[in-house]
Scaffold this active site. Sequence first.
Site, PDB file in Angstrom:
ATOM      1  N   HIS A  13     -12.155  37.763  72.375  1.00 53.49           N
ATOM      2  CA  HIS A  13     -11.330  37.311  73.339  1.00 53.49           C
ATOM      3  C   HIS A  13     -13.738  37.576  74.231  1.00 53.49           C
ATOM      4  O   HIS A  13     -14.129  38.374  73.545  1.00 53.49           O
ATOM      5  CB  HIS A  13     -10.876  38.739  74.244  1.00 53.49           C
ATOM      6  CG  HIS A  13     -10.525  38.316  75.419  1.00 53.49           C
ATOM      7  ND1 HIS A  13     -11.751  38.136  77.090  1.00 53.49           N
ATOM      8  CD2 HIS A  13      -9.995  37.433  76.383  1.00 53.49           C
ATOM      9  CE1 HIS A  13     -11.311  38.013  77.861  1.00 53.49           C
ATOM     10  NE2 HIS A  13      -9.833  37.455  78.047  1.00 53.49           N
TER      11      HIS A  13
ATOM     12  N   ASP B 200      -9.586  46.422  70.056  1.00 54.37           N
ATOM     13  CA  ASP B 200      -9.579  45.396  71.955  1.00 54.37           C
ATOM     14  C   ASP B 200      -8.061  45.038  71.559  1.00 54.37           C
ATOM     15  O   ASP B 200      -6.898  44.759  70.891  1.00 54.37           O
ATOM     16  CB  ASP B 200      -9.797  43.900  71.736  1.00 54.37           C
ATOM     17  CG  ASP B 200      -9.752  43.487  72.848  1.00 54.37           C
ATOM     18  OD1 ASP B 200      -8.542  43.847  73.310  1.00 54.37           O
ATOM     19  OD2 ASP B 200     -10.214  42.415  73.396  1.00 54.37           O
TER      20      ASP B 200
ATOM     21  N   GLN C  84      -4.201  43.053  73.896  1.00 52.83           N
ATOM     22  CA  GLN C  84      -2.850  42.207  73.721  1.00 52.83           C
ATOM     23  C   GLN C  84      -1.795  42.977  73.316  1.00 52.83           C
ATOM     24  O   GLN C  84      -0.566  42.571  72.840  1.00 52.83           O
ATOM     25  CB  GLN C  84      -2.837  41.316  73.161  1.00 52.83           C
ATOM     26  CG  GLN C  84      -3.980  39.735  73.693  1.00 52.83           C
ATOM     27  CD  GLN C  84      -3.204  39.719  75.511  1.00 52.83           C
ATOM     28  OE1 GLN C  84      -2.177  39.785  75.677  1.00 52.83           O
ATOM     29  NE2 GLN C  84      -3.587  38.456  76.161  1.00 52.83           N
TER      30      GLN C  84
ATOM     31  N   LYS D 196      -1.672  44.130  81.690  1.00 54.76           N
ATOM     32  CA  LYS D 196      -0.851  43.570  80.831  1.00 54.76           C
ATOM     33  C   LYS D 196       0.048  44.510  80.036  1.00 54.76           C
ATOM     34  O   LYS D 196       0.747  43.195  78.963  1.00 54.76           O
ATOM     35  CB  LYS D 196      -1.848  42.846  79.592  1.00 54.76           C
ATOM     36  CG  LYS D 196      -3.563  42.252  80.065  1.00 54.76           C
ATOM     37  CD  LYS D 196      -3.814  41.842  78.738  1.00 54.76           C
ATOM     38  CE  LYS D 196      -5.285  41.338  79.513  1.00 54.76           C
ATOM     39  NZ  LYS D 196      -4.618  39.450  79.792  1.00 54.76           N
TER      40      LYS D 196
ATOM     41  N   CYS E  58     -10.382  32.212  77.191  1.00 52.33           N
ATOM     42  CA  CYS E  58     -11.788  33.349  76.885  1.00 52.33           C
ATOM     43  C   CYS E  58     -12.174  33.536  75.530  1.00 52.33           C
ATOM     44  O   CYS E  58     -12.186  34.323  75.440  1.00 52.33           O
ATOM     45  CB  CYS E  58     -11.300  34.207  77.795  1.00 52.33           C
ATOM     46  SG  CYS E  58     -11.721  34.221  80.022  1.00 52.33           S
TER      47      CYS E  58
HETATM   48  C1  LIG Z   1      -7.713  40.372  73.595  1.00 55.42           C
HETATM   49  C2  LIG Z   1      -8.494  40.737  74.969  1.00 55.42           C
HETATM   50  N1  LIG Z   1      -9.028  41.242  75.232  1.00 55.42           N
HETATM   51  C3  LIG Z   1      -9.522  41.599  76.553  1.00 55.42           C
HETATM   52  C4  LIG Z   1      -9.493  40.809  77.871  1.00 55.42           C
HETATM   53  C5  LIG Z   1     -10.162  41.217  79.222  1.00 55.42           C
HETATM   54  O1  LIG Z   1      -8.517  41.700  79.841  1.00 55.42           O
HETATM   55  P1  LIG Z   1      -9.258  42.038  82.037  1.00 55.42           P
HETATM   56  O2  LIG Z   1      -9.832  40.707  81.418  1.00 55.42           O
HETATM   57  O3  LIG Z   1      -7.883  42.538  81.834  1.00 55.42           O
HETATM   58  O4  LIG Z   1      -9.934  43.198  81.096  1.00 55.42           O
HETATM   59  C6  LIG Z   1      -8.147  40.158  77.550  1.00 55.42           C
HETATM   60  C7  LIG Z   1      -7.477  39.608  78.422  1.00 55.42           C
HETATM   61  O5  LIG Z   1      -6.724  38.758  78.548  1.00 55.42           O
HETATM   62  C8  LIG Z   1      -7.481  39.802  76.204  1.00 55.42           C
HETATM   63  O6  LIG Z   1      -6.018  38.715  75.887  1.00 55.42           O
END
Ligand SMILES: Cc1ncc(COP(=O)(O)O)c(C=O)c1O
Length: 417
Positions: free
Chosen positions: A134, A211, A214, A237, A375
């Site tokens: 992401h 990370d 998800q 999430k 993203c």
């Molecule tokens: C794999 C992953 N990492 C990081 C993020 C970023 O999360 P946040 O916008 O809640 O900080 C997302 C958001 O969709 C994501 O899917």
Amino acid sequence: MTVTEEKTSKTSAFDVYALRKEFPILSETVYGKPLVYLDNAATTQKPQAVIDTLVRYYTTINANIHRGVHRLSVLATREHENARKTVQKFINAKGSEEIVFVRGCTEAINLVADSWGRQNIHAGDEILITHMEHHSNIVPWQLLCERTGASIKVVPVSDSGELIFEEYEKLLSPKTKIVGITHLSSALGTINPIEKYIKLAHDAGAKVLIDGAQSVPHIKVDVQALDCDFFAFSGHKVYGPTGIGVLYGKREILEAMPPYQGGGDMISSVTFEKTLYNALPYKFEAGTPHIEGAIGLGSAIDWLESVGIDAVAAHEHDLLEYATSKLLEIDGLKIYGEAKEKGAIISFTLEGIHPHDIGTILDQDGVAIRTGHHCVQPLMDRYCIPATARASLACYNTHEEIDALAKSILKVIEVFS
Ligand SMILES: Cc1ncc(COP(=O)(O)O)c(C=O)c1O
């Protein structure tokens, strides 16, 4: 109830229809049609238990924390710190001081890149990430590279959407200082076998940030068993509020890191000449935190654990298999992400139809999906596509909703034929 749902509920005592009743928003209608919410990778809906916790917080204990001696402040502080312990147990961290509350997964990664990176990354060093990250696990490292003269290396992804381990082995070197890798890809659904990536990185002397944005809502996470150095996720999430997230870090690593932001609460004493910093985790929590967010996250985790993450995972897996075979029956539909280990995320395109058009027509049927680059623009470039349509499932989705999705997709094709 469909045969599959009956089977799932019998094998795991998981009753999706009863569970849906706990989510008030799921009985909303959109343009007069029942809401079919399939945008769970973007954010999940909230159960009544979490909504009640937020209302109870504001109606009975709202106060600032850590610095008040009055009753409400003591109560709010206690609940805030209990939420930290709930998170600690949820991901099996060794101590609650290893749980830093932040705004979300994005801020957690920025904190590591800024604080740990400032201390440990120098010109010539390498940061190893993957092609399926992401943007929030790309851009903070780019900012760090701009400041330090370090560089980013990227582990490639196969056509089926899996990381190529042999390439990872080749890319790891004594120059690699940190590996940033997603547990579950937001666009492909791939569940990465992070254990072996972590082990190899450690053998090469590198730290690892996972990370978990998800993965946390769908997979039981044990940070001690994984042995990752950092783990980041967002509350919203995982059925909790927005604006709250978690950075887990191994205590000894967090202790050695400089503060990320300065302000109240992160200090133990301040003079104009010198400031001494607070103990962990407060050293990283400058200013008034998102108190009700943390408490709401604790409530969301309690709720999820009461349902049972294994039961949730089994239900979602069942839905994923059903949805995959159903969508593959549709002519011209292509699914991106066919890893053997997958979470309940289906990214797809329809030949000759832009994903935004798919999303717009589905919306008219009350079906909420996400369209765009999600993203993960470098990943879209990897597959030579500008965007996909993405249906992402959660514990409250049903087979009937998958049927509604498929029916609506057929309608899209009809409109464009
Ligand atoms: C794999 C992953 N990492 C990081 C993020 C970023 O999360 P946040 O916008 O809640 O900080 C997302 C958001 O969709 C994501 O899917």
